[in-house]
Design an enzyme around this catalytic site. Structure first.
Site, short mmCIF file in Angstrom:
data_model
loop_
_atom_site.label_atom_id
_atom_site.label_comp_id
_atom_site.label_asym_id
_atom_site.label_seq_id
_atom_site.Cartn_x
_atom_site.Cartn_y
_atom_site.Cartn_z
N HIS A 154 0.87 -1.27 0.08
CA HIS A 154 -0.01 -0.01 0.02
C HIS A 154 0.95 1.22 0.10
O HIS A 154 1.92 1.42 0.63
CB HIS A 154 -0.76 0.15 1.21
N ASP A 158 -5.60 4.24 3.88
CA ASP A 158 -7.12 4.37 3.79
C ASP A 158 -7.89 4.84 4.89
O ASP A 158 -7.66 4.33 6.07
CB ASP A 158 -7.67 3.02 3.51
N HIS A 233 -14.12 4.34 0.49
CA HIS A 233 -13.14 4.86 1.48
C HIS A 233 -12.41 6.09 0.63
O HIS A 233 -12.50 6.28 -0.48
CB HIS A 233 -12.35 3.74 2.10
N HIS A 235 -8.50 7.02 0.01
CA HIS A 235 -7.06 6.52 -0.19
C HIS A 235 -6.33 8.04 -0.20
O HIS A 235 -6.53 8.73 -0.90
CB HIS A 235 -6.78 5.71 -1.53
#
Length: 261
Positions: A154, A158, A233, A235
């Site tokens: 990642h 998030d 969500h 990011h």
């Protein structure tokens, strides 16, 4: 030796002559201001006349002299009182002018202090950083591994958010990208005032355009589930450049700017 007898005679002035001389003397004194108003009794008794052989002289009594002295003293006192009053008035005007000047200077200082405080408050506000989602939390951390990310981990964090939640710029900056960002879906990228960049991905919509200046906490769009996602969500990334792959730890970045994440 023969002597010639003088034939002229020295005679005492007549009553009429004495009265005439006295009246003329008083008139002369009154005309020159030496004697103002003299009561008749002051001359009730006829003053002694000094015989000079030419012109009789009127001798002024003590009462008239005292009145003249008193008048002179009163005039001097009045002049001194007038001068003192004028001096006091001038001093009062000077004090009033100085007080007005001091009041104006204090008001000016207060106004300048208020303006400085307002500028300082605005400067602090503009340099303040906030969370991109108010009252949210990080649901997926930075560098979390998994097959869902093309890089293998990642590149941001998030923030938990349902679709349509307001997304805010974390600080002051300028929008450099606003639109479709591939796997990020609808995104906004902002160049911050400190030279870093922040990215906001998977938006359902954006409300800013390229070149627009933004301030801390300003809404820039709404959260969503666009692009490569499994659910709604936000990011969020912090970068050293606007390009993918220049990411830095977003949580450490926000905390270094005073945001409690």
């Amino acid at each position: 030796m023969a002597f010639t007898r003088a034939t002229g005679k020295h005679r005492r002035p007549s009553r009429i002559q004495r009265r005439t001389a006295r009246a003329a003397g008083v008139a002369a004194l009154a005309t020159t201001g030496v004697v103002g108003t003299v009561a008749a009794p002051a001359f009730a008794a006829e003053p002694a006349v000094e015989q000079t052989g030419l012109t009789p002289v009127v001798t002024m009594g003590d009462t008239v002299a005292q009145k003249i002295d008193a008048q002179a003293v009163a005039q001097k006192q009045a002049a001194e009182e007038a001068a003192a009053k004028k001096k006091a008035e001038e001093a009062a005007r000077k004090r009033a002018a100085e007080a007005a000047k001091e009041a104006k200077e204090r008001a000016e200082e207060a106004r300048e202090a208020k303006e400085r405080a307002a500028r300082e408050a605005e400067r602090k506000r503009l340099n303040t950083f906030v969370s991109p989602i108010s009252g949210s939390y990080v649901s997926t951390g930075y560098k979390t591994g998994g097959a869902v990310w093309s890089s293998g981990s990642h590149t941001g964090v998030d923030f938990h958010a349902s679709s349509g939640t307001a997304v805010h710029s974390v600080g002051m900056g300028e929008v450099v990208e606003a639109g479709w960002g591939g796997s990020y879906g609808n995104q906004v990228v902002i160049k911050m005032n400190d030279g870093t960049y922040t990215q906001y991905g998977h938006l359902s919509s954006s409300s800013v355009s390229v070149g627009q200046k933004v301030t801390p906490g300003q809404q820039i769009g709404l959260s969503g589930a666009t692009g490569n996602v499994t659910g709604p969500h936000l990011h969020f990334e912090a970068r050293t450049s606007p390009e993918y792959g220049s990411d830095i730890d977003p949580v450490a970045y926000l905390r270094s700017h005073g945001v409690d994440v």
